[in-house]
Design a protein around this motif. Structure first.
Motif, PDB file in Angstrom:
ATOM      1  N   HIS A 150       3.121   2.186 -14.161  1.00 18.10           N
ATOM      2  CA  HIS A 150       3.419   2.943 -12.951  1.00 18.10           C
ATOM      3  C   HIS A 150       4.111   2.130 -11.867  1.00 18.10           C
ATOM      4  O   HIS A 150       3.818   0.965 -11.683  1.00 18.10           O
ATOM      5  N   TYR A 151       5.010   2.816 -11.143  1.00 17.24           N
ATOM      6  CA  TYR A 151       5.610   2.253  -9.950  1.00 17.24           C
ATOM      7  C   TYR A 151       4.934   2.835  -8.715  1.00 17.24           C
ATOM      8  O   TYR A 151       4.524   3.993  -8.719  1.00 17.24           O
ATOM      9  N   CYS A 152       4.811   2.007  -7.679  1.00 17.56           N
ATOM     10  CA  CYS A 152       4.309   2.493  -6.400  1.00 17.56           C
ATOM     11  C   CYS A 152       5.274   2.076  -5.301  1.00 17.56           C
ATOM     12  O   CYS A 152       5.826   0.978  -5.317  1.00 17.56           O
ATOM     13  N   PHE A 153       5.446   2.970  -4.330  1.00 21.13           N
ATOM     14  CA  PHE A 153       6.449   2.822  -3.280  1.00 21.13           C
ATOM     15  C   PHE A 153       5.797   2.466  -1.942  1.00 21.13           C
ATOM     16  O   PHE A 153       4.914   3.174  -1.484  1.00 21.13           O
ATOM     17  N   ASN A 154       6.218   1.342  -1.369  1.00 21.39           N
ATOM     18  CA  ASN A 154       5.722   0.892  -0.073  1.00 21.39           C
ATOM     19  C   ASN A 154       6.890   0.649   0.876  1.00 21.39           C
ATOM     20  O   ASN A 154       8.022   0.453   0.435  1.00 21.39           O
ATOM     21  N   ILE A 155       6.572   0.633   2.177  1.00 23.92           N
ATOM     22  CA  ILE A 155       7.556   0.272   3.189  1.00 23.92           C
ATOM     23  C   ILE A 155       7.027  -0.941   3.944  1.00 23.92           C
ATOM     24  O   ILE A 155       5.896  -0.933   4.413  1.00 23.92           O
ATOM     25  N   VAL A 156       7.861  -1.987   4.023  1.00 22.97           N
ATOM     26  CA  VAL A 156       7.451  -3.189   4.734  1.00 22.97           C
ATOM     27  C   VAL A 156       7.306  -2.866   6.219  1.00 22.97           C
ATOM     28  O   VAL A 156       8.213  -2.316   6.834  1.00 22.97           O
ATOM     29  N   ALA A 157       6.124  -3.180   6.777  1.00 26.15           N
ATOM     30  CA  ALA A 157       5.851  -2.912   8.190  1.00 26.15           C
ATOM     31  C   ALA A 157       4.814  -3.899   8.673  1.00 26.15           C
ATOM     32  O   ALA A 157       3.802  -4.104   8.016  1.00 26.15           O
ATOM     33  N   LYS A 158       5.070  -4.511   9.821  1.00 28.03           N
ATOM     34  CA  LYS A 158       4.117  -5.494  10.350  1.00 28.03           C
ATOM     35  C   LYS A 158       4.485  -5.844  11.777  1.00 28.03           C
ATOM     36  O   LYS A 158       5.632  -5.711  12.189  1.00 28.03           O
ATOM     37  N   HIS A 159       3.498  -6.302  12.499  1.00 25.12           N
ATOM     38  CA  HIS A 159       3.717  -6.814  13.846  1.00 25.12           C
ATOM     39  C   HIS A 159       4.566  -8.082  13.750  1.00 25.12           C
ATOM     40  O   HIS A 159       4.416  -8.839  12.785  1.00 25.12           O
ATOM     41  N   PRO A 160       5.469  -8.279  14.717  1.00 26.11           N
ATOM     42  CA  PRO A 160       6.367  -9.458  14.656  1.00 26.11           C
ATOM     43  C   PRO A 160       5.619 -10.774  14.481  1.00 26.11           C
ATOM     44  O   PRO A 160       6.161 -11.716  13.901  1.00 26.11           O
ATOM     45  N   LYS A 161       4.361 -10.851  14.946  1.00 22.27           N
ATOM     46  CA  LYS A 161       3.625 -12.100  14.830  1.00 22.27           C
ATOM     47  C   LYS A 161       2.921 -12.243  13.485  1.00 22.27           C
ATOM     48  O   LYS A 161       2.305 -13.261  13.207  1.00 22.27           O
ATOM     49  N   THR A 162       2.961 -11.194  12.665  1.00 23.35           N
ATOM     50  CA  THR A 162       2.286 -11.230  11.370  1.00 23.35           C
ATOM     51  C   THR A 162       3.279 -11.614  10.288  1.00 23.35           C
ATOM     52  O   THR A 162       4.443 -11.235  10.340  1.00 23.35           O
TER      53      THR A 162
END
Length: 188
Positions: free
Chosen positions: A79-91
């Motif tokens: 299986h493939y799973c789809f994510n979107i990269v997202a994070k606070h600038p300091k993380t």
DNA sequence: CCCTAGATTTACT
DNA sequence: GTAAATCTAGGGC
């Protein structure tokens, strides 16, 4: 398109804010779309359940890069799973897993991709929606803030109630309620 | 409704 | 070697 800044804040907040947004996917000239109904946040050092918890690898490296980028991974040998990269600038790293969508346009092609008829089973799991929208390793690293064959736009007005729960299928960090859901259909 | 097994890549012990 | 951010088919209740 949602701007890059949308993804440049705490991963948990982005996971909540993505509920009700719209995924646009173009396949062979046909436009498919759906409303995001379920997400999960995965962070970095403070999250033992995250792929990025230990260190950067060939698979998870985009989680450490620019936000608004697609992170697609292959798991369970199937299986493939789809994510979107997202994070606070300091993380250093973080991403939001898209676990469920409500199909809008292109339902016929989704059913063909899934070899399933019923709407309930079409896109109600991370690997299901990836299969319905033909999301594979080819979309790894794609910029979702730009118009292409796959991107995210504004969707519906977010319903009031957001359900927070423990994330699905993980062993560690079950105390963190980073699974978020909305209901846009009656029976839910 | 519930449960179980099997599909088989990637990452880590 | 084994577990994993999963899903499906099949069998029992």
């Amino acid at each position: 398109m949602l701007p890059r800044e949308f993804y440049s804040k705490d991963t948990v907040n982005v996971a909540k804010d993505l509920l009700g947004k719209r995924i646009i996917r173009k396949i062979r000239g046909v436009e498919l779309s759906g409303i995001i109904t379920e997400t999960e946040a995965y962070k970095h050092k403070d999250d033992p359940a995250s792929h990025a918890f230990t260190k950067i690898t060939e698979r998870n490296k985009v989680m450490f890069g620019e936000v608004g980028i697609a992170y697609v991974y292959f798991t369970y040998g199937m299986h493939y799973c789809f994510n979107i990269v997202a994070k606070h600038p300091k993380t250093a790293a973080g991403a939001v897993l898209i676990r469920g969508i409500e199909p809008e346009r292109g339902i016929e092609m989704m059913q063909k991709n899934r070899k399933r008829i019923t709407l309930e089973n079409l896109t109600d799991g991370p690997a299901k929606l990836a299969q319905a929208l033909e999301i594979t390793k080819k979309q790894y690293g794609l910029d979702l803030t730009k118009k292409s064959d796959l991107y995210i736009t504004e969707g519906i007005e977010k319903p009031k109630g957001i359900d927070a729960a423990s994330r699905i299928g993980i062993r560690d960090a079950k105390d963190k309620l980073w699974n978020f859901k909305i209901k846009i259909r009656k029976e839910g």
